[in-house]
Write an enzyme that holds these catalytic residues in place. Structure first.
Site, PDB file in Angstrom:
ATOM      1  N   GLY A  93     -67.184  -1.388  -4.556  1.00 28.78           N
ATOM      2  CA  GLY A  93     -65.990  -0.550  -4.658  1.00 28.78           C
ATOM      3  C   GLY A  93     -66.341   0.924  -4.621  1.00 28.78           C
ATOM      4  O   GLY A  93     -67.493   1.302  -4.396  1.00 28.78           O
ATOM      5  N   ALA A  94     -65.339   1.766  -4.874  1.00 28.59           N
ATOM      6  CA  ALA A  94     -65.555   3.217  -4.936  1.00 28.59           C
ATOM      7  C   ALA A  94     -64.465   3.824  -5.800  1.00 28.59           C
ATOM      8  O   ALA A  94     -63.388   3.239  -5.975  1.00 28.59           O
ATOM      9  CB  ALA A  94     -65.513   3.829  -3.539  1.00 28.59           C
ATOM     10  N   GLY A 107     -67.938   5.417 -11.647  1.00 26.56           N
ATOM     11  CA  GLY A 107     -66.965   5.270 -12.730  1.00 26.56           C
ATOM     12  C   GLY A 107     -67.408   4.179 -13.701  1.00 26.56           C
ATOM     13  O   GLY A 107     -67.139   4.249 -14.896  1.00 26.56           O
ATOM     14  N   GLY A 108     -68.094   3.184 -13.179  1.00 25.45           N
ATOM     15  CA  GLY A 108     -68.598   2.082 -14.011  1.00 25.45           C
ATOM     16  C   GLY A 108     -70.041   2.300 -14.450  1.00 25.45           C
ATOM     17  O   GLY A 108     -70.679   1.376 -14.963  1.00 25.45           O
ATOM     18  N   GLU A 114     -76.610   1.195  -7.788  1.00 25.20           N
ATOM     19  CA  GLU A 114     -75.774   1.000  -6.592  1.00 25.20           C
ATOM     20  C   GLU A 114     -76.403   1.728  -5.404  1.00 25.20           C
ATOM     21  O   GLU A 114     -76.478   1.192  -4.295  1.00 25.20           O
ATOM     22  CB  GLU A 114     -74.361   1.537  -6.850  1.00 25.20           C
ATOM     23  CG  GLU A 114     -73.583   0.684  -7.843  1.00 25.20           C
ATOM     24  CD  GLU A 114     -72.250   1.270  -8.296  1.00 25.20           C
ATOM     25  OE1 GLU A 114     -71.449   0.504  -8.840  1.00 25.20           O
ATOM     26  OE2 GLU A 114     -72.014   2.473  -8.113  1.00 25.20           O
TER      27      GLU A 114
HETATM   28  C1  5RP Z   1     -69.227   1.514 -10.609  1.00 29.99           C
HETATM   29  C2  5RP Z   1     -68.567   1.999  -9.380  1.00 29.99           C
HETATM   30  C3  5RP Z   1     -67.325   1.276  -8.939  1.00 29.99           C
HETATM   31  O1  5RP Z   1     -67.498   0.855  -7.633  1.00 29.99           O
HETATM   32  C4  5RP Z   1     -66.163   2.223  -9.013  1.00 29.99           C
HETATM   33  O2  5RP Z   1     -66.097   2.754 -10.332  1.00 29.99           O
HETATM   34  C5  5RP Z   1     -64.845   1.527  -8.663  1.00 29.99           C
HETATM   35  O3  5RP Z   1     -64.509   0.638  -9.661  1.00 29.99           O
HETATM   36  P1  5RP Z   1     -63.268  -0.330  -9.571  1.00 29.99           P
HETATM   37  O4  5RP Z   1     -63.558  -1.329  -8.506  1.00 29.99           O
HETATM   38  O5  5RP Z   1     -63.199  -0.949 -10.949  1.00 29.99           O
HETATM   39  O6  5RP Z   1     -62.049   0.498  -9.264  1.00 29.99           O
HETATM   40  O7  5RP Z   1     -68.983   2.910  -8.721  1.00 29.99           O
HETATM   41  O8  5RP Z   1     -70.314   2.325 -10.976  1.00 29.99           O
END
Ligand code: 5RP
Length: 236
Positions: A93-94, A107-108, A114
């Protein structure tokens, strides 16, 4: 960028959009290969889809402990990256993506792993709901992973770039959030990133930075974007 669309006509929740792109990403899985797997809620939907076809792949490399444990929970083999020379595809994801494939991620808090797993993969397939497509990166705070002893000095340098650096803390506490690598995360608020490649290079030069959540020098090759009209495929 070029774009194509699988048409759908119903109003969908953000989770349904994430599920739709996770399902569409299965088309990018290469039979008999090891697949790089990202982190986050969209990646989790992808893992659940991957479980349905797990016998078609050799295994995976995970970009976080959380992803590794979800993959193992589905009985999907997880390889150490040191045992793998190359992967056909990395799917993740992003937090934000532009129409040229540059992304903010982290964000995670899994941005470093990654970036590492993506760097060993031939193709980056980004899976995201439509809200993640932006004209200019930076509304989402830019995550930077740092060595804890360098936290304050890195924050001073990040402030000189024009944003407001904030230490990420554990939910409901003042204690620093600690990553899978033992690092801390500085989230930089208030940036308008008009040249993501240059900023990525600049932040990478700061001593004490482990990785920056700008994926611009090596961005996505494909983005499967979940919209109310269906899954759009953007290629860069
Ligand atoms: C984790 C990331 C995720 O890909 C990004 O935060 C998007 O998260 P989500 O799929 O929960 O919207 O970079 O480090």
């Amino acid at each position: 960028m070029s774009a194509s669309l699988i048409y759908s006509n119903s109003i969908m929740t953000q989770d349904e959009l994430k599920q739709a792109v996770a399902r569409a990403a299965i088309d990018y899985v290469v039979d008999g290969e090891i697949i790089g797997v990202g982190t986050g809620s969209t990646a989790n939907f992808f893992i659940d889809e991957l479980a349905k076809i797990k016998d078609r792949i050799k295994g995976t490399v995970a970009s976080s402990e959380a992803t590794a444990s979800r993959l193992r929970g589905h009985g999907i083999p997880v390889f150490d990256l040191n045992e793998v020379t190359s992967m056909a595809v990395y799917i993740d994801g992003a937090d934000e993506i532009t129409d040229s494939g540059a992304m903010i991620k982290g964000g995670g808090a899994a941005l470093t792993r990654e970036k590492i797993v993506a760097s060993v993969s031939k193709k980056f397939v980004c899976i995201a709901d439509g809200s993640k497509l932006v004209e200019t990166l930076g509304k989402f705070p830019l995550p930077v992973e740092v060595i804890p002893m360098a936290r304050a000095s890195v924050m001073r340098q990040l402030a000189l770039l024009g944003g407001q650096p904030r230490l990420r803390t554990k939910a409901g506490s003042d204690e620093a959030f600690i990553t899978d690598n033992g690092g801390e995360i500085i989230d930089v608020v208030g940036l308008s990133i008009t040249d993501p490649v240059a900023l990525e290079e600049q932040i990478n030069q700061i001593v004490g930075v482990i990785a920056v959540g700008l994926f611009a020098k090596a961005g996505a090759n494909v983005c499967l974007l979940g919209t109310s009209e269906g899954v759009k495929t953007l290629t860069f």
